[in-house]
Design an enzyme around this catalytic site. Structure first.
Site, short mmCIF file in Angstrom:
data_model
loop_
_atom_site.label_atom_id
_atom_site.label_comp_id
_atom_site.label_asym_id
_atom_site.label_seq_id
_atom_site.Cartn_x
_atom_site.Cartn_y
_atom_site.Cartn_z
CB THR A 1 -1.02 0.04 1.06
OG1 THR A 1 0.08 0.38 2.89
CG2 THR A 1 -1.47 -0.57 1.32
CB VAL B 1 0.00 5.95 4.12
CG1 VAL B 1 0.25 6.15 5.53
CG2 VAL B 1 -1.19 6.40 3.47
CB CYS B 2 1.84 0.19 4.53
SG CYS B 2 -0.14 0.10 4.98
N PRO B 3 4.42 1.85 4.09
CG PRO B 3 4.85 2.01 1.57
CD PRO B 3 4.32 1.97 2.55
#
Length: 178
Positions: free
Chosen positions: A50, A52-54
């Site tokens: 996804t 935003v997650c990294p």
């Protein structure tokens, strides 16, 4: 949802280890019994691959030494398997040199026990738990799926919890408490 004062649930999950070892595909098992005597920070993200997650995962990893200096182990988790975590690390430059393990809660056991699954999407909310060395939850926060966290704030919260004093708004380690 479990909250402050509750005991953090027991768990045993497969993980992609921190560092370059994590890129070898040699998975490890991490449980609530690991890092005994330490504070623990668990941060959950919705799912791998996804956007935003990294940014969050890399930011928590960048502060791994700061957390370690506070006797705090950091664990990142999502509902994806260890195989998906490894593939993501191999194909995302931000994640190649992570200094924290990525735990796989693909059966959603820990997420369900904590009560952090999004009721429609079936993925983790962006939940963060700070747990003391006795396994007691001392801080909980949850963000909407679209809003990333600020890992620096969790450093401040751990400092405040470990200080034990009455810490005012915007307090930082070394400042006077009330």
């Amino acid at each position: 949802m479990l909250t402050v004062g509750d005991q953090f649930p027991s768990f045993s999950l497969k993980a992609v280890p921190a560092g370059q070892d994590g890129l070898k595909g040699d998975f490890q098992t991490i449980s609530n019994k690991d890092d005994s005597g330490k504070w623990k920070l668990f941060f959950f993200w919705p799912m791998d691959f996804t956007f935003v997650c990294p940014t969050e995962i890399a930011a928590f990893s960048d502060l791994a030494k700061e957390f370690a200096d506070r006797n705090t182990a950091v664990y990142g988790l999502s509902i994806d398997s260890e195989f998906v975590h490894l593939n993501w690390r191999l194909h995302n430059e931000q994640l190649k040199n992570l200094q924290i393990p990525m735990l796989a809660d693909n059966k959603r056991e820990l997420s369900s026990a904590l009560g952090i699954l999004h009721y429609e999407a079936g993925v983790n909310l962006r939940a963060t738990f700070i747990v003391d060395p006795k396994g007691v939850i001392r801080h909980v926060s949850v963000n909407d799926l679209t809003v990333g966290r600020n890992p620096d704030e969790f450093i401040r919260i751990i400092d405040a919890l470990q200080d034990g004093g009455l810490c005012p708004c915007n307090w930082h380690k070394g400042e006077a408490t009330l």
